[in-house]
Design an enzyme around this catalytic site. Structure first.
Site, PDB file in Angstrom:
ATOM      1  N   ASN A   1      -3.931 -38.387 -20.330  1.00 24.63           N
ATOM      2  CA  ASN A   1      -4.576 -37.694 -19.210  1.00 24.63           C
ATOM      3  C   ASN A   1      -4.011 -38.129 -17.866  1.00 24.63           C
ATOM      4  OD1 ASN A   1      -5.767 -40.251 -19.761  1.00 24.63           O
ATOM      5  ND2 ASN A   1      -7.546 -39.732 -18.518  1.00 24.63           N
TER       6      ASN A   1
ATOM      7  N   ASP B   1     -12.924 -47.936 -24.107  1.00 19.28           N
ATOM      8  CA  ASP B   1     -12.794 -46.619 -23.455  1.00 19.28           C
ATOM      9  C   ASP B   1     -12.509 -46.817 -21.970  1.00 19.28           C
ATOM     10  OD1 ASP B   1     -12.578 -43.870 -23.602  1.00 19.28           O
ATOM     11  OD2 ASP B   1     -14.709 -43.491 -23.303  1.00 19.28           O
TER      12      ASP B   1
ATOM     13  N   GLY C   1     -16.461 -42.010 -16.385  1.00 24.24           N
ATOM     14  CA  GLY C   1     -15.622 -43.120 -16.808  1.00 24.24           C
ATOM     15  C   GLY C   1     -16.032 -44.474 -16.279  1.00 24.24           C
TER      16      GLY C   1
END
Length: 417
Positions: free
Chosen positions: A96, A306, A325
């Protein structure tokens, strides 16, 4: 360089030295000797650290940086240093970026940037061109260039036929397909878990059903096509149950959950702190309990940080406008060790390697030194001072941790805090 680790306790069930406290001599990147007491020569750097423990090198299966395109969030160079000081010898890096990593040249760029680092960078290629969800990307070419799996980060594959074709095609080269678990038509414009808390706070919710429907669909497709499927960052009790049933059927399915989904619930949202805006959203205690049970019984194959750095311009804004995030590399070990204990923590941080085709190296004489170094004891609170990343968006500040990381020895190099 050559290193001598003094009085190191080995945590490696596959090693004949498991749970033994020994000296470890490393010469030219190879474990030359393991013994109760080894004398250092003049050419060896001696390392003596408080309550030193070592294990096989840890792997984080879900990491984002920013480079190329978003270097203000995190560069590859600094990100790999952060990973090393957090105890990780390998990371799986998501595509990404800008541009999206969807071709072999982009994969080669990432591999080139990571050369000569102690941490091994394993890139994921986008499953679809520009991660737009329409046309399948150049999977085989990216695999030849070094991609270890294929998926569109935090973007669900809405077209079931596209996933079906990807699963069939990837079998030609033993490729691993990743599918983010969210049915967007159910999720709608939701931002947090759809439950009592979202109603109290007046925030649009994403029901657990959005995740579970997508997983059920993907498992039906996998049963039809065969192949290998990985479902990253599951977050609900029903998701655990669905995957447990699929494994019982013999499907080639793996999954992960995140550190923050194991310790946080949507109750954290009371302050509207955008660091708690993550995807999948934080769920309720019932889901947390089910995830922990899934980790303990092996239904969940690995736990990931993550890690998603996000610059302040995208976090210090209204909750509706904030990006999803949290960063998590620095806090992952301490949080997991506090929750699961040392042996299960090491298992959850190393098991993912084999699923992604990365070789685990047993701690034994003659083998390559790929080691995470840590202290398994000392209760503490994770603070902002322990954040090493360029971006500071961390949902786990203020949480209990147990132990600390010292660094790594990997690829012939040693990185210590």
């Amino acid at each position: 360089m050559n290193f001598l680790l003094k009085a190191a306790t080995i945590i490696d069930p596959a090693s004949p030295f498991h749970n033994k406290t020994v000296d470890i001599l490393i010469e030219n990147g190879i474990i030359a000797d393991i013994n109760a007491a080894i004398k250092a020569s003049g050419t060896v750097e001696e390392i003596a650290l408080n309550n030193l423990h070592v294990s096989q090198g840890w792997f984080d299966s879900s990491v984002c940086f920013g480079e190329p395109g978003y270097e203000e969030r995190e560069t590859i160079d600094n990100g790999l240093q952060v990973a090393a000081k957090s105890g990780f010898t390998a990371i799986g890096l998501h595509p990404n970026t800008f541009p999206v990593i969807d071709n072999s040249a982009s994969i080669s760029f990432l591999k080139g940037k990571a050369q000569n680092h102690a941490v091994s960078l394993y890139p994921f290629g986008a499953l679809t061109t520009q991660s737009a969800g329409k046309d399948m990307a150049e999977l085989f070419d990216m695999q030849q260039a070094g991609a270890i799996a294929f998926g569109d980060y935090k973007k669900a594959i809405q077209n079931p036929n596209l996933l079906k074709i990807a699963l069939l095609y990837a079998q030609n080269f033993d490729g691993l397909v990743m599918s983010f678990p969210q049915e967007n038509n159910i999720a709608g414009k939701g931002m947090v878990n759809e439950e009592e808390q979202s109603t109290l706070l007046g925030l649009k919710g994403i029901p657990a059903l959005a995740e579970e429907l997508q997983i059920a669909r993907d498992l039906f497709l996998l049963e039809y096509t065969g192949g290998k499927l990985h479902i990253p960052t599951i977050s609900t009790a029903k998701s655990v149950e669905l995957i447990r049933e699929a494994k019982a059927k013999g499907l080639h399915i793996s999954c992960s959950t995140t550190v923050h989904h194991l310790v946080l619930t949507d109750k954290e949202l009371d302050t509207f702190d955008t660091n708690y805006k993550v995807l999948p959203p934080l769920r309720i205690q019932k889901d947390v309990d089910a995830l922990i049970k899934g980790v303990e019984d092996g239904t969940i194959d690995m736990v990931t940080s993550d890690h998603r750095p996000m610059d302040i311009e995208h976090k210090k804004v209204e909750f509706d406008n904030a990006k999803y995030g949290t960063i998590g590399l620095e806090s992952a070990f301490g949080i997991l060790n506090h929750l699961l204990g040392i042996e299960k923590t090491v298992d959850m941080l190393t098991n993912g390697k084999s699923i992604f085709g990365i070789k685990n190296t047993i701690i034994d004489k003659g083998n390559k030194a790929d080691l995470s170094l840590f202290n398994s004891k000392n209760d503490a609170i994770f603070t902002e001072k322990q954040i090493l990343s360029t971006s500071k968006n961390c949902a786990l500040v203020g949480k209990n941790i147990l132990g600390e990381t010292y660094g790594i020895i990997a690829n012939g190099k040693m990185i210590l805090k």
